[in-house]
Write a protein that holds these residues in place. Structure first.
Motif, PDB file in Angstrom:
ATOM      1  N   LYS A 193      -2.867  -0.491  -3.173  1.00  0.00           N
ATOM      2  CA  LYS A 193      -3.269   0.700  -3.909  1.00  0.00           C
ATOM      3  C   LYS A 193      -2.281   1.810  -3.643  1.00  0.00           C
ATOM      4  N   VAL A 194      -2.313   2.842  -4.503  1.00  0.00           N
ATOM      5  CA  VAL A 194      -1.539   4.053  -4.277  1.00  0.00           C
ATOM      6  C   VAL A 194      -2.521   5.213  -4.178  1.00  0.00           C
ATOM      7  N   SER A 195      -2.401   5.996  -3.117  1.00  0.00           N
ATOM      8  CA  SER A 195      -3.281   7.138  -2.904  1.00  0.00           C
ATOM      9  C   SER A 195      -2.447   8.399  -2.828  1.00  0.00           C
ATOM     10  N   SER A 239       0.852  -1.179   0.000  1.00  0.00           N
ATOM     11  CA  SER A 239       0.000   0.000   0.000  1.00  0.00           C
ATOM     12  C   SER A 239       0.891   1.233   0.000  1.00  0.00           C
ATOM     13  N   GLY A 250       1.392   5.718  -0.395  1.00  0.00           N
ATOM     14  CA  GLY A 250       0.830   7.061  -0.280  1.00  0.00           C
ATOM     15  C   GLY A 250       1.819   8.086  -0.800  1.00  0.00           C
ATOM     16  N   GLN A 272      -8.759   1.056   2.035  1.00  0.00           N
ATOM     17  CA  GLN A 272      -9.468   0.666   0.821  1.00  0.00           C
ATOM     18  C   GLN A 272      -9.156  -0.771   0.402  1.00  0.00           C
ATOM     19  N   SER A 295      -4.913   4.077   1.592  1.00  0.00           N
ATOM     20  CA  SER A 295      -4.842   2.902   0.721  1.00  0.00           C
ATOM     21  C   SER A 295      -5.134   1.624   1.503  1.00  0.00           C
TER      22      SER A 295
END
Length: 843
Positions: free
Chosen positions: A574-576, A540, A542, A570, A567
């Motif tokens: 993921k990348v946020s 994950s 950020g 969720q 992330s």
């Protein structure tokens, strides 16, 4: 300081230490003697108080019988003085009669519908007072009116008469009363004369333990306070009774029975009281209370045919310390002449052995200046000769030592800025680099500086499963994969610790940085082979950017961390990119947690009940207890909002305890009056299974406390629970099953469904998730999953219940396919206890 002086000081200090050790041992012995004497004194005190308490109980029983007889005599006299119909009696007439009879008050009680109320009284608060909620008192009134034998074991029963025990007056809790009730059928009312306050308490002052306790505290030096504790209720929430609009505590439920409690240390005393009752042994502890150092002793008293209690003795520890200090000072003064004699003798002795040391010291000074080659010759064969030889060896090897020291310093400096496991720069080096890049971006007009915060998903589970050694190998492998994906210039990788990596990018656009990040994440997700284990991991991420998000160094790192946790929330992998709403969500989450903590402390958490219906018979077979929170500031807060926060903040156990306490008590009461007993289902969080043995003991405690039959209790767990500490969790489930508890899988089909655990685990029921039920259409389309779960349950001989039933056609489909147990809005939404009773139990 010279060796000669050091030797003198050394021997002096040695003797001083010996004397101090001797004085210390004497101090300890004196302290133990004083404490032992104190224990014996406390034992005598508590024995006397316990004797007086028991005498008080016997005296109280005798006096209550005497007062009951006096009240019956007064009742007969009152009957002779009053008309047979209470309508012909005035309240003023009762006041004059009470004064004449030398009793506190007179009340006349008469039936009124399904109640018995105060119709006339010399006490205004007794008039129109209802007795319907008085339990065994009300039962006794009914038996008196029917001229039946009084069946209650409390109080005193005489012909046509019953006297209740001494108790707080429910009509006016500021008073303590002793009541009598007389009815022989010649009147249309029960005659209720009673004594109040002074008349009732006189016997306790005369015969109770208070006088003895006061005598000890006044005359026995050091005894500051004596207290007789009620261990059942001390330190717990007051056992309040609510009757006739008043709130009060019954005498037997008072936390303090006798004495005072000014030296308060409630939490510590509560634990100690339970411990001494459990072990049967006294306990003492020192504490600073009311700006005074005291020794508090708690002594358990257990008598036959009588409730146990605990006597607390507070002793002024300053008296013991004062006597010990005087004893210590006296011995120290006696030690001073010995120290002076030793100082003189050691000075003479040291002079004779320090002269040859002077030459050795001069040689050492030369070595200290860097003159390593000189050799000191001596003919001495004693210890000083050996010292000279060692100094010569030291001179020979000193250069090697200096070289090794320089090398060690270089290694220390390297490790100060690099991670030991991966060799990557560490957090300290990263901050310096980030600061330098920010300065360069201002001077050279670099377009962007980006901070990428990366965290391996579920690394703790992998580490716990494979072991820390393989976990370290996985960290090294991931670090190498990340490095392979990075551009050769304008990127900088660091390990922050644990499973966290941070990458610094310079002069890349946000789109380019995001593309590199996705490349890294894709590469990391490829299988990892560690020895013979194949491991799949994800990351994950950020992102935060300078100057768009902040120009502050620490803030950029914090924002990237916040985006990374977004992330995680969720689902991970993921990348946020950071945005202001993430901080807002975090602030809202913190605010909800703060309000939730206060709600738990104030007892503002409610429990609602949703019925489980057996559709064939259309009867309620059970209820599911659901936690609800209506906050004064936030309003109604959905469980979907505050339950995850409670789990993350470690509050889920407190919520569960509230549900267990209220639900077990409530359903137990309902089952006492219901023809069809109801099961109670309670949801359990996966986090509660982190220590399954403790959880099993807690469940047994609550069920035992509320006398709730385990056969009527259902534990509802999710499939994800079985993945946490699987072996211990399965063992706990078997223990609970053996205890008699039913186990249901909640939201079945939405998690990690596996036929293997359905066969192996002691599962009784599957609950079809509401999403599968709500998918069913009126023509029974989209019903395949629900039908499959029902068939699976039947084949495995498990019960099945459908959640979220809202339409008649959904009910018809379920019954047609053999699922008769349901719950949902078609039958009832979750209701508060009062509403549930009104809807289902009072009809």
């Amino acid at each position: 300081m010279s060796i000669k002086k050091k030797l003198s000081v050394f021997f002096t200090l040695l003797v001083l230490c010996i004397l101090l050790a001797n004085n210390t041992l004497h101090y300890i012995r004196s302290k133990n003697r004083l404490i032992e004497f104190n224990k014996k004194e406390i034992t005598l005190v508590t024995e006397e108080i316990a004797y007086e308490v028991e005498n008080s109980k016997n005296s109280a029983s005798y006096m209550e019988n005497r007062m009951a007889q006096e009240l019956r005599t007064a009742s007969i006299a009152i009957q002779d003085s009053l008309p047979a119909d209470y309508h012909d009696v005035s309240n003023d007439q009762l006041k004059r009669l009470a004064k004449k009879m030398m009793i506190s008050h007179i009340t006349l009680l008469a039936p009124a519908g399904d109640d018995i109320i105060g119709v006339k009284s010399s006490d205004p608060k007794e008039i129109n007072m209802s007795t319907k909620e008085w339990g065994y008192w009300y039962t006794s009134f009914r038996q008196l009116l029917s001229q039946q034998t009084i069946t209650t074991k409390k109080g005193v029963t005489l012909p046509h008469f019953w006297s209740g025990p001494i108790e707080v007056a429910s009509s006016n809790p500021n008073h303590i009363d002793k009541w009598g009730y007389y009815y022989d059928g010649s009147t249309n009312y029960i005659i209720d004369p009673y004594f109040r306050d002074r008349h009732v308490r006189d016997f306790e002052k005369r015969f109770g333990p208070t006088n003895v306790m006061n005598r000890f505290t006044e005359n026995l030096e050091g005894v500051l306070e004596l207290t007789v504790f009620n261990p059942k209720n001390f330190g717990k929430r007051n056992q309040n009774v609510y009757l006739n609009g008043n709130k009060y505590i019954k005498i037997k439920d008072q936390p303090i029975w006798y004495g005072t409690y000014t030296y308060r240390n409630t939490e510590r005393d509560k634990k100690s009281i339970q411990e001494v009752l459990k072990t049967g042994k006294s306990q003492s502890y020192l504490a600073e209370i009311n700006h005074k150092k005291v020794l508090k002793t708690l002594v358990p008293i257990k008598e036959k045919n009588s409730p146990a209690y605990v006597i607390g003795v507070v002793y002024d520890y300053g008296l013991i310390e004062k006597e010990l200090q005087q004893e210590l000072i006296k011995h120290l003064l006696l030690s001073l002449p010995f120290i002076f004699i030793v100082l003189i003798i050691s000075f003479i002795f040291s002079t004779s052995i320090t002269r040859p040391i002077k030459h050795i010291m001069e040689h050492v000074n030369q070595i200290a200046k860097g003159n390593f080659g000189k050799v000191l010759n001596t003919r001495r064969k004693d210890e000083l000769g050996g010292l000279v030889a060692n100094i010569n060896h030291l001179s020979h090897f000193l250069k090697t030592y200096v070289d090794d020291l320089k090398k060690s310093q270089e290694e220390s400096e390297y490790h100060a800025y690099h991670d030991f496991l991966t060799g990557l720069p560490n957090r300290r080096y990263f901050k310096e680099q980030l600061n330098r890049r920010l300065i360069e971006s201002k001077e050279k007009s670099i377009r962007h500086v980006a901070v990428l915060f990366m965290d391996i998903d579920r690394f703790k589970d992998i580490n716990d499963t494979l072991g820390h050694s393989k976990g370290d190998q996985l960290i090294q492998l991931i670090a190498n994969r990340i490095k392979e994906c990075l551009p050769s210039a304008n990127s900088f990788l660091t390990r922050q610790g644990g499973d966290e990596f941070v990458i610094l990018f310079s002069d890349f656009t946000p789109e380019e940085v995001k593309g590199i990040t996705e490349k890294i994440m894709a590469y990391v997700q490829q299988p990892c082979y560690i020895d013979n284990d194949e491991v799949f991991v994800s990351i994950s991420s950020g992102l935060s950017f300078y100057p768009e998000h902040s120009t502050n160094l620490d803030t950029l790192i914090t924002y990237a961390d916040v985006a990374m946790y977004a992330s995680k929330r969720q689902g991970g992998s993921k990348v946020s990119i950071y945005h202001d709403s993430l901080n807002k969500k975090q602030a809202e989450k913190v605010h909800i947690e703060t309000r939730l903590r206060k709600a738990i402390q104030k007892g503002d958490i409610d429990v609602y009940y949703q019925p489980k219906i057996e559709a064939k018979r259309n009867v309620i077979t059970g209820v599911e207890a659901l936690v609800r929170w209506n906050d004064a500031e936030l309003g109604f807060v959905s469980p979907e909002a505050f339950i995850p926060i409670a789990e993350e903040a470690g509050l889920i156990q407190y919520l569960w305890e509230v549900v267990m306490k209220k639900a077990c008590s409530q359903v137990s009461e309902w089952n006492k009056v219901s023809d069809e007993k109801m099961t109670l289902a309670v949801n359990f969080s996966p986090r509660q299974f982190q220590d399954p043995v403790v959880l099993v003991n807690e469940i047994k405690h609550f069920l035992s406390l509320h006398r709730f039959d385990p056969a009527w209790f259902e534990m509802e767990i999710t499939e994800s629970t079985l993945l946490m500490n699987a072996e211990e969790t399965i063992k706990a489930l078997h223990l609970l099953k053996k205890y008699g508890i039913s186990i249901s899988i909640d939201d079945f089909g939405t998690g990690y469904s596996s036929l293997s655990y359905l066969k192996k685990l002691p599962i009784d029921c599957l609950k079809i998730d509401r999403s599968f039920i709500q998918d069913i259409q009126e023509d029974y389309s989209n019903s395949e999953i629900a039908q499959a779960i029902i068939s699976l349950s039947q084949s495995l001989k498990l019960e099945v219940i459908a959640e979220g039933v809202e339409e008649e056609y959904q009910k018809a489909f379920l019954m047609k396919n053999g699922c008769d147990h349901m719950q949902g809005y078609l039958f009832s939404k979750p209701l508060a206890a009062e509403d549930f009773e009104e809807a289902f139990l009072n009809s």
